[in-house]
Design a protein around this motif. Structure first.
Motif, PDB file in Angstrom:
ATOM      1  N   LEU A 201      -8.232   5.650  -7.630  1.00  0.00           N
ATOM      2  CA  LEU A 201      -8.529   6.320  -8.114  1.00  0.00           C
ATOM      3  C   LEU A 201      -9.585   7.709  -7.167  1.00  0.00           C
ATOM      4  CD1 LEU A 201     -12.389   5.340  -9.008  1.00  0.00           C
ATOM      5  CD2 LEU A 201     -13.247   4.423  -6.783  1.00  0.00           C
ATOM      6  N   ASP A 202      -9.189   8.791  -8.181  1.00  0.00           N
ATOM      7  CA  ASP A 202     -10.026  10.292  -8.125  1.00  0.00           C
ATOM      8  C   ASP A 202     -11.494  10.242  -8.337  1.00  0.00           C
ATOM      9  OD1 ASP A 202      -9.574  12.647  -7.583  1.00  0.00           O
ATOM     10  OD2 ASP A 202      -8.212  13.069  -9.251  1.00  0.00           O
ATOM     11  N   VAL A 203     -11.612  10.667  -7.370  1.00  0.00           N
ATOM     12  CA  VAL A 203     -13.486  11.185  -7.421  1.00  0.00           C
ATOM     13  C   VAL A 203     -13.840  12.805  -7.468  1.00  0.00           C
ATOM     14  CG1 VAL A 203     -14.204   8.882  -6.640  1.00  0.00           C
ATOM     15  CG2 VAL A 203     -14.053  10.353  -5.310  1.00  0.00           C
ATOM     16  N   ASN A 204     -12.798  13.390  -7.642  1.00  0.00           N
ATOM     17  CA  ASN A 204     -13.071  14.500  -7.217  1.00  0.00           C
ATOM     18  C   ASN A 204     -14.002  15.470  -6.022  1.00  0.00           C
ATOM     19  OD1 ASN A 204     -12.189  13.883 -10.123  1.00  0.00           O
ATOM     20  ND2 ASN A 204     -10.847  15.865  -9.657  1.00  0.00           N
ATOM     21  N   CYS A 205     -13.768  14.621  -5.157  1.00  0.00           N
ATOM     22  CA  CYS A 205     -14.680  15.217  -4.228  1.00  0.00           C
ATOM     23  C   CYS A 205     -16.356  15.373  -4.149  1.00  0.00           C
ATOM     24  CB  CYS A 205     -14.260  16.963  -3.345  1.00  0.00           C
ATOM     25  SG  CYS A 205     -13.034  17.134  -3.316  1.00  0.00           S
ATOM     26  N   ALA A 206     -15.950  13.946  -4.844  1.00  0.00           N
ATOM     27  CA  ALA A 206     -18.042  13.610  -4.832  1.00  0.00           C
ATOM     28  C   ALA A 206     -19.190  13.567  -4.126  1.00  0.00           C
ATOM     29  CB  ALA A 206     -17.842  12.409  -6.215  1.00  0.00           C
TER      30      ALA A 206
ATOM     31  N   LEU B  36     -12.028  12.096   6.178  1.00  0.00           N
ATOM     32  CA  LEU B  36     -10.932  11.565   5.146  1.00  0.00           C
ATOM     33  C   LEU B  36     -10.339  10.756   5.950  1.00  0.00           C
ATOM     34  CD1 LEU B  36      -8.961  13.393   3.606  1.00  0.00           C
ATOM     35  CD2 LEU B  36     -10.537  12.685   2.303  1.00  0.00           C
ATOM     36  N   VAL B  37      -9.686  10.661   7.529  1.00  0.00           N
ATOM     37  CA  VAL B  37      -9.535   9.400   8.631  1.00  0.00           C
ATOM     38  C   VAL B  37     -10.689   8.871   8.892  1.00  0.00           C
ATOM     39  CG1 VAL B  37      -9.480   9.371  11.062  1.00  0.00           C
ATOM     40  CG2 VAL B  37      -8.267  11.233   9.425  1.00  0.00           C
ATOM     41  N   ARG B  38     -12.149   8.968   8.418  1.00  0.00           N
ATOM     42  CA  ARG B  38     -12.913   7.787   8.800  1.00  0.00           C
ATOM     43  C   ARG B  38     -13.235   7.447   8.008  1.00  0.00           C
ATOM     44  NH1 ARG B  38     -18.236  11.821  10.041  1.00  0.00           N
ATOM     45  NH2 ARG B  38     -19.502   9.057   9.192  1.00  0.00           N
ATOM     46  N   THR B  39     -12.635   7.610   6.227  1.00  0.00           N
ATOM     47  CA  THR B  39     -12.826   7.164   5.218  1.00  0.00           C
ATOM     48  C   THR B  39     -11.781   6.087   5.125  1.00  0.00           C
ATOM     49  OG1 THR B  39     -13.842   8.653   4.038  1.00  0.00           O
ATOM     50  CG2 THR B  39     -12.954   6.625   2.686  1.00  0.00           C
ATOM     51  N   ARG B  40     -10.818   6.856   5.262  1.00  0.00           N
ATOM     52  CA  ARG B  40      -9.493   5.709   5.477  1.00  0.00           C
ATOM     53  C   ARG B  40      -9.689   4.836   6.234  1.00  0.00           C
ATOM     54  NH1 ARG B  40      -4.842   4.735   8.068  1.00  0.00           N
ATOM     55  NH2 ARG B  40      -2.646   5.081   7.023  1.00  0.00           N
ATOM     56  N   ARG B  41     -10.551   4.265   7.346  1.00  0.00           N
ATOM     57  CA  ARG B  41     -10.434   4.159   8.434  1.00  0.00           C
ATOM     58  C   ARG B  41     -11.339   2.383   7.800  1.00  0.00           C
ATOM     59  NH1 ARG B  41     -10.549   7.211  13.503  1.00  0.00           N
ATOM     60  NH2 ARG B  41      -8.924   7.552  13.982  1.00  0.00           N
ATOM     61  N   ALA B  42     -11.959   3.105   7.379  1.00  0.00           N
ATOM     62  CA  ALA B  42     -13.443   1.864   6.741  1.00  0.00           C
ATOM     63  C   ALA B  42     -12.901   0.818   6.224  1.00  0.00           C
ATOM     64  CB  ALA B  42     -14.480   2.949   6.219  1.00  0.00           C
ATOM     65  N   ALA B  43     -11.902   0.804   4.842  1.00  0.00           N
ATOM     66  CA  ALA B  43     -11.861  -0.563   4.447  1.00  0.00           C
ATOM     67  C   ALA B  43     -11.011  -0.704   4.673  1.00  0.00           C
ATOM     68  CB  ALA B  43     -11.298   0.001   2.928  1.00  0.00           C
TER      69      ALA B  43
ATOM     70  N   GLY C 159     -20.447   9.914   4.320  1.00  0.00           N
ATOM     71  CA  GLY C 159     -21.251   8.335   4.535  1.00  0.00           C
ATOM     72  C   GLY C 159     -20.651   7.824   3.543  1.00  0.00           C
ATOM     73  N   THR C 160     -21.138   8.357   2.356  1.00  0.00           N
ATOM     74  CA  THR C 160     -21.403   7.920   1.523  1.00  0.00           C
ATOM     75  C   THR C 160     -19.326   7.415   0.503  1.00  0.00           C
ATOM     76  OG1 THR C 160     -22.703   9.259  -0.327  1.00  0.00           O
ATOM     77  CG2 THR C 160     -21.695   7.580  -1.075  1.00  0.00           C
ATOM     78  N   ALA C 161     -18.669   7.832   1.411  1.00  0.00           N
ATOM     79  CA  ALA C 161     -17.049   8.036   1.066  1.00  0.00           C
ATOM     80  C   ALA C 161     -17.376   6.604   1.494  1.00  0.00           C
ATOM     81  CB  ALA C 161     -16.654   9.382   1.657  1.00  0.00           C
ATOM     82  N   VAL C 162     -17.029   6.073   2.929  1.00  0.00           N
ATOM     83  CA  VAL C 162     -17.393   5.392   3.763  1.00  0.00           C
ATOM     84  C   VAL C 162     -17.960   3.972   3.047  1.00  0.00           C
ATOM     85  CG1 VAL C 162     -18.116   3.745   6.277  1.00  0.00           C
ATOM     86  CG2 VAL C 162     -17.063   6.231   6.008  1.00  0.00           C
TER      87      VAL C 162
END
Ligand SMILES: [Mg+2]
Length: 366
Positions: free
Chosen positions: A190-195, A229-236, A199-202
């Motif tokens: 999934l590519d969201v082009n920096c949308a 990016l680090v926080r988003t990666r860890r969230a899932a 907080g939303t990414a997490v």
């Protein structure tokens, strides 16, 4: 072998895809627009390159004609590293990314094409690659929005032989529809082009977790927010891909060192051509990151990316924008086959020149 002329050739090819006309970068993409560079030499050899195209083509074309070409004409086309380093240093005050770097990328690709033609060798061999022969291709779907259309497009892509599919959607519902359709044996990206903000990414990464993405691409605005990016990666957790908007190997250094990034995505028409792509590839290998090139274009930049997959065996699959062009730029060369692979060209240089009839018929008058 001296450079005698550099021509920037914009082309616009009509295309079809399964959804409504959509676009990126602030404009609808009613046609697929590419900017091809033709570099002539005093030995009679002609090389072709590609600068990143679409909405920014008029500016890049002018930059090539007014600023880059006067500096490069008369220079030795065989001294690729020396000439490119000199041009990069001279032009750096106009930016180490964007239009400047797209133009330099196009020239660099054309110089590698010329070097291969002069040596009678494919670019992948000159660049130290191995005889890989072919590479899997993934279908990079345009944004389709409606889950039903996403599902139908996934079914069609599977029927055409693709085993990996990338979506440009922004809802969990659309991704869920794709996962239901393709089942477990097919990779989804999934590519969201920096949308999103972080907080939303997490939140989205957590919502998407049941759908088992191979990677989540550019989830956070701005793309330089590595902590985000680090926080988003860890969230899932979810593997993260980024880098298509990063130019030159030095700028990739912090990305390669960042533990929040799994896939590095240099774009050969943006990063500085083959010369910089090779450096980024080495950086990725030494830092344990996987290369996943960005290549949603159909000109010499796409062939150059194919050659890079022979140099870096860790590249799992190559991106192909999932659209049907009215006419292919290179005839059969570079087209996906029913088994979901593309043959890596074996002829001298990039292995094929753009069809002159295509360059004539679809040329944009700018
Ligand atoms: Mg992308």
């Amino acid at each position: 072998m001296k450079i005698t002329a550099i021509e920037a050739i914009p082309i616009a090819i009509p295309y079809r895809h399964n959804g409504p006309v959509t676009g990126f970068g602030g404009a609808l993409w009613t046609t697929a627009n590419y900017l091809i560079l033709r570099v002539e030499t005093d030995e009679g050899l002609t090389g072709y390159g590609e600068a990143f195209g679409y909405n920014v083509i008029p500016v890049t074309k002018t930059f090539i004609e007014r600023t880059l070409a006067p500096l490069a004409i008369g220079r030795d086309a065989t001294d690729i590293a020396g000439l490119m380093e000199d041009l990069k240093k001279t032009l750096h005050i106009f930016g180490r990314g964007g239009v400047t770097q797209y133009a330099l990328s196009g020239l660099d690709i054309a110089l590698w094409d010329l070097a291969g033609k002069r040596a009678g060798q494919p670019v992948w061999k000159l660049a130290g690659g191995h005889a890989r022969g072919q590479v899997p291709v993934y279908a990079s779907l345009m944004r389709l929005t409606e889950p039903d259309i996403v599902a139908a497009s996934c079914t069609q892509a599977l029927e055409r032989g693709y085993r990996e599919i990338k979506l440009h959607e922004k809802t969990v519902e659309a991704v869920a529809a794709a996962r239901r359709t393709v089942g477990d044996g097919v990779e989804l990206m999934l590519d969201v082009n920096c949308a999103w903000d972080v907080g939303t990414a997490v939140e989205m990464a957590q919502g998407l977790a049941p759908h088992r993405l191979k990677w989540l691409e550019e989830p956070v605005w701005p793309p330089e927010d590595l902590d985000g990016l680090v926080r988003t990666r860890r969230a899932a957790p979810v593997p993260i891909a980024t880098g298509e908007n990063t130019a030159n190997a030095w700028a990739f250094k912090p990305l390669a060192a960042c533990e929040g990034i799994d896939y590095l995505q240099p774009s050969v028409t943006k990063v500085g051509g083959i010369t910089e792509f090779l450096r980024v590839g080495m950086l990725a290998e030494l830092n344990g990151r996987t290369l996943a090139p960005h290549s949603p274009y159909s000109g010499p930049g796409f062939l150059a990316t194919l050659h890079m997959t022979a140099v870096f065996g860790g590249i799992g699959a190559i991106e192909r924008l999932y659209i049907d062009l009215d006419a292919p730029v290179f005839g059969e060369v570079g087209l996906p086959r029913p088994d979901g692979t593309i043959a890596i060209p074996d002829g001298p240089g990039l292995g094929a020149d753009p069809d002159p009839d295509i360059l004539r018929r679809y040329r944009l008058d700018l």
